[in-house]
Motif scaffolding. Structure first.
Motif, mmCIF file in Angstrom:
data_model
loop_
_atom_site.group_PDB
_atom_site.id
_atom_site.type_symbol
_atom_site.label_atom_id
_atom_site.label_comp_id
_atom_site.label_asym_id
_atom_site.label_seq_id
_atom_site.Cartn_x
_atom_site.Cartn_y
_atom_site.Cartn_z
ATOM 1 N N SER A 8 6.227 3.581 -8.960
ATOM 2 C CA SER A 8 5.783 2.394 -9.687
ATOM 3 C C SER A 8 4.725 2.798 -10.695
ATOM 4 O O SER A 8 3.718 3.428 -10.347
ATOM 5 C CB SER A 8 5.283 1.331 -8.715
ATOM 6 O OG SER A 8 3.922 1.488 -8.481
ATOM 7 N N ALA A 9 4.987 2.456 -11.934
ATOM 8 C CA ALA A 9 4.087 2.855 -13.021
ATOM 9 C C ALA A 9 2.747 2.142 -12.901
ATOM 10 O O ALA A 9 1.699 2.721 -13.180
ATOM 11 C CB ALA A 9 4.745 2.561 -14.359
ATOM 12 N N THR A 10 2.801 0.910 -12.466
ATOM 13 C CA THR A 10 1.532 0.175 -12.323
ATOM 14 C C THR A 10 0.967 0.402 -10.934
ATOM 15 O O THR A 10 1.709 0.571 -9.957
ATOM 16 C CB THR A 10 1.748 -1.335 -12.538
ATOM 17 O OG1 THR A 10 2.808 -1.744 -11.679
ATOM 18 C CG2 THR A 10 2.078 -1.654 -13.982
ATOM 19 N N ILE A 11 -0.347 0.370 -10.867
ATOM 20 C CA ILE A 11 -1.011 0.634 -9.598
ATOM 21 C C ILE A 11 -1.220 -0.669 -8.828
ATOM 22 O O ILE A 11 -1.743 -1.630 -9.373
ATOM 23 C CB ILE A 11 -2.340 1.370 -9.858
ATOM 24 C CG1 ILE A 11 -1.993 2.805 -10.306
ATOM 25 C CG2 ILE A 11 -3.222 1.392 -8.630
ATOM 26 C CD1 ILE A 11 -3.057 3.449 -11.104
ATOM 27 N N LYS A 12 -0.775 -0.686 -7.586
ATOM 28 C CA LYS A 12 -0.908 -1.900 -6.771
ATOM 29 C C LYS A 12 -2.277 -1.882 -6.106
ATOM 30 O O LYS A 12 -2.496 -1.186 -5.122
ATOM 31 C CB LYS A 12 0.209 -1.931 -5.717
ATOM 32 C CG LYS A 12 1.603 -1.975 -6.312
ATOM 33 C CD LYS A 12 2.636 -2.060 -5.199
ATOM 34 C CE LYS A 12 4.041 -1.766 -5.672
ATOM 35 N NZ LYS A 12 4.483 -2.535 -6.830
ATOM 36 N N LYS A 13 -3.171 -2.657 -6.683
ATOM 37 C CA LYS A 13 -4.571 -2.603 -6.247
ATOM 38 C C LYS A 13 -4.779 -3.125 -4.828
ATOM 39 O O LYS A 13 -5.782 -2.818 -4.196
ATOM 40 C CB LYS A 13 -5.441 -3.382 -7.244
ATOM 41 C CG LYS A 13 -5.568 -2.675 -8.594
ATOM 42 C CD LYS A 13 -7.016 -2.323 -8.886
ATOM 43 C CE LYS A 13 -7.103 -1.178 -9.858
ATOM 44 N NZ LYS A 13 -7.875 -1.381 -11.035
ATOM 45 N N GLN A 17 -5.338 3.247 -1.296
ATOM 46 C CA GLN A 17 -5.012 4.201 -2.354
ATOM 47 C C GLN A 17 -5.408 5.624 -2.008
ATOM 48 O O GLN A 17 -6.462 5.848 -1.422
ATOM 49 C CB GLN A 17 -5.733 3.773 -3.639
ATOM 50 C CG GLN A 17 -5.198 2.449 -4.113
ATOM 51 C CD GLN A 17 -5.949 1.883 -5.305
ATOM 52 O OE1 GLN A 17 -6.693 2.604 -5.964
ATOM 53 N NE2 GLN A 17 -5.728 0.619 -5.560
ATOM 54 N N TYR A 30 -10.975 3.360 -11.079
ATOM 55 C CA TYR A 30 -10.305 2.799 -9.898
ATOM 56 C C TYR A 30 -11.263 2.138 -8.918
ATOM 57 O O TYR A 30 -10.849 1.415 -8.028
ATOM 58 C CB TYR A 30 -9.501 3.890 -9.182
ATOM 59 C CG TYR A 30 -8.466 4.469 -10.096
ATOM 60 C CD1 TYR A 30 -7.256 3.809 -10.276
ATOM 61 C CD2 TYR A 30 -8.722 5.619 -10.832
ATOM 62 C CE1 TYR A 30 -6.318 4.299 -11.163
ATOM 63 C CE2 TYR A 30 -7.797 6.106 -11.716
ATOM 64 C CZ TYR A 30 -6.598 5.456 -11.885
ATOM 65 O OH TYR A 30 -5.675 5.932 -12.767
ATOM 66 N N GLN A 97 -0.565 3.546 -1.770
ATOM 67 C CA GLN A 97 -0.345 3.816 -3.198
ATOM 68 C C GLN A 97 -0.922 5.184 -3.542
ATOM 69 O O GLN A 97 -2.100 5.454 -3.293
ATOM 70 C CB GLN A 97 -1.041 2.734 -4.032
ATOM 71 C CG GLN A 97 -1.210 3.057 -5.509
ATOM 72 C CD GLN A 97 0.032 2.730 -6.331
ATOM 73 O OE1 GLN A 97 0.553 1.625 -6.217
ATOM 74 N NE2 GLN A 97 0.484 3.666 -7.141
ATOM 75 N N ASN A 139 2.405 6.425 -8.926
ATOM 76 C CA ASN A 139 2.438 6.204 -10.379
ATOM 77 C C ASN A 139 2.965 7.449 -11.098
ATOM 78 O O ASN A 139 2.344 7.983 -11.999
ATOM 79 C CB ASN A 139 1.039 5.838 -10.902
ATOM 80 C CG ASN A 139 0.053 6.976 -10.741
ATOM 81 O OD1 ASN A 139 0.241 7.853 -9.900
ATOM 82 N ND2 ASN A 139 -1.000 6.973 -11.542
#
Ligand code: BES
Ligand code: ZN
Ligand code: ZN
Length: 470
Positions: A8-13, A17, A30, A97, A139
């Motif tokens: 997934s290119a976007t980071i799932k906040k 992590q 971050y 993530q 990512n």
């Protein structure tokens, strides 16, 4: 269970992590909370490149890599990523993530590898279910990570096979497992029956199998993509003793413990086939795995038996516990029909190899060109499955000279790893590498991303070598 790795290119906040960086400054993007940021930065220094702050919204683990890509530093990175993996398992996060902020391929790969391998658990027989990670988001582009994911998936499969006890994974079950790996990944798997094995005159395999209630098997796996770089195939041979009691020369309790790992070589070559096919490596590779258990019974082979091997060499079976070399010999003779460019055998062959180099290295020998061995050394370092080359000096043949047959299957108490290698050499007719993984194949104590149990040693090393040979 291998986690779903989703790109997934976007980071799932909202997810915990694992942040991988080479430059501490990138962390501020971050972590918005100043206090946490300061804490992580100071921890990174104290803990040599690893820091965690579980109180962060979702939990955060930071792994700092040096830009220097020395193999020891890449290993340190894997180990730090494995610390994050341990934390994830302990906190029982369902998914995680992976956040790369450095963009350096070797670093991304090593960190992902350390993380994924550390998440492995053999939990299927625990009534209280063991935590398993369901998803890993990253990512990174799918193309980039495909290779590392497929290799790690192969390692998981191989570890599962090694960890199964023999009352579940007997000879037939192992051949079935190989067949399903072939079906899934895309290589052919053919298993020769006892009748066919008899017809071929595989005296080593048949002799070891005499004490068993189960038939032996000889499995031939072949991966031949439409476009391959090699005219002559590379042949892999793996020792598939599903359980080694020692036979009539019965092992002690301590010696027999965990001898369900004695098919680690066979499992490893199947794992390599799996990873090759999954990543579409342009190489023609064939794997041969002789499979049986080694047990005492009224019909077992005994000390002093003399057998005639497929290539005409007669062997005095002095010790029924030196069974690996007997079944490998058949596979090595069989390999000759392919006129291979290289044969690599891998086996949990001798306690002597383990005594000599311990749990963190593989003893290697063989007749392949020195350049191939140099390549093997480098590849072993890169994946941190290090190798130590032992000699195959001619005069050591004296140690396996028999009074009544051409050779005997054991030497005296000295140089046990080498005499096993010298025995195998009698059955080779091509450039050959022998890997004795008796030390690293199975761990009683966890070592970073190699947990307790089967390690799948050889899968990453052989894959890496084949990648260089393509
Ligand atoms: N499977 C064992 C070797 C082994 C030992 C593997 C420890 C993993 C951990 C092999 O078949 C064996 O029993 N070898 C004997 C040879 C001896 C009788 C010459 C050994 O090493 O003691
Ligand atoms: Zn044995
Ligand atoms: Zn054995």
């Amino acid at each position: 269970m291998f986690p779903l790795v989703k790109f997934s290119a976007t980071i799932k906040k909202q997810l915990p992590q694992v942040v991988v960086l080479t430059d501490e400054k990138s962390l501020s993007a971050y972590v918005s909370d100043k206090e946490t940021l300061r804490f992580l930065l100071s921890e990174l220094k104290v803990n040599k490149g690893y820091a965690e702050a579980p109180w962060h919204k979702a939990g955060i683990m930071v792994v700092k890599a040096s830009k220097n890509k020395e193999y020891t530093q890449l290993e340190e990175l894997r180990r730090n990523a494995a610390k994050a993996g341990d934390k994830i398992m302990k906190a029982e996060y369902p998914s995680v993530q992976f956040v790369d902020c450095c963009g350096i391929e070797a670093i991304q790969e090593a960190a992902m590898e350390g993380l994924l391998l550390s998440l492995y658990r053999f939990g299927k027989y625990k009534s209280k279910s063991t935590h398993q990670i369901k998803e890993v988001f990253a990512n990174l582009s799918a193309v980039k990570l495909n290779k590392i994911v497929e290799i790690c998936r192969a390692v998981y499969l191989v570890r599962d096979l090694i960890n199964e006890p023999v009352n579940v994974l007997n000879t037939a079950a192992l051949t079935t497992a190989f067949a399903s790996m072939g079906k899934e990944a895309g290589f052919t798997v053919k298993t020769l029956s006892k009748k066919e094995i008899e017809k071929l005159g595989m005296a080593g395999l048949l002799t070891v199998n005499k004490g068993s209630v189960d038939d032996p098997a000889f499995t031939i796996m072949e991966y031949k993509p439409a476009k391959c770089r090699n005219k002559k195939p590379i042949v892999l041979v793996g020792k598939g003793v599903v359980y080694d009691t020692g036979g009539i020369n019965l092992k002690s309790y301590e010696g027999m413990m965990s001898m369900n790992c004695d098919m680690s070589g066979a499992a490893a070559v199947a794992g390599v086939m799996y990873a090759l096919a999954k990543t579409k490596m342009p190489l023609h590779v064939i794997s041969l795995t002789p499979i049986t258990d080694n047990r005492p019974s009224g019909n077992s082979a005994v000390s002093g038996d003399i057998i005639k091997m497929m290539n005409g060499v007669t062997v005095e079976v002095m010790n029924t516990d030196a069974e690996g070399r007997l079944i490998l010999a058949d596979a090595l003779v069989y390999a000759d029909r392919y006129k291979p460019m290289l044969v690599i055998d891998i086996a949990t062959l001798t306690g002597a190899a383990s005594a000599a180099v311990g749990r963190n290295a593989t003893v290697v020998m063989g007749t392949a060109p020195d350049t191939t061995f140099s390549l093997l050394t480098r590849c072993g370092e890169e994946v941190f499955e290090r190798t130590v080359r032992f000699p195959l000096w001619d005069d050591y043949n004296k140690m396996i000279a028999s009074k009544v047959a051409d050779i005997k299957n054991v030497g005296d108490k000295h140089a046990g790893a080498i005499t096993a290698g010298k025995f195998l050499e009698h059955f080779t007719t091509y450039p050959w590498i022998h890997l004795d993984i008796a030390g690293p194949a199975f761990l009683n104590e966890k070592d970073s991303y190699r947990g307790v149990g089967g390690t799948a040693t050889g899968v990453r090393m052989i894959y890496r070598l084949l990648e260089e040979l393509k």
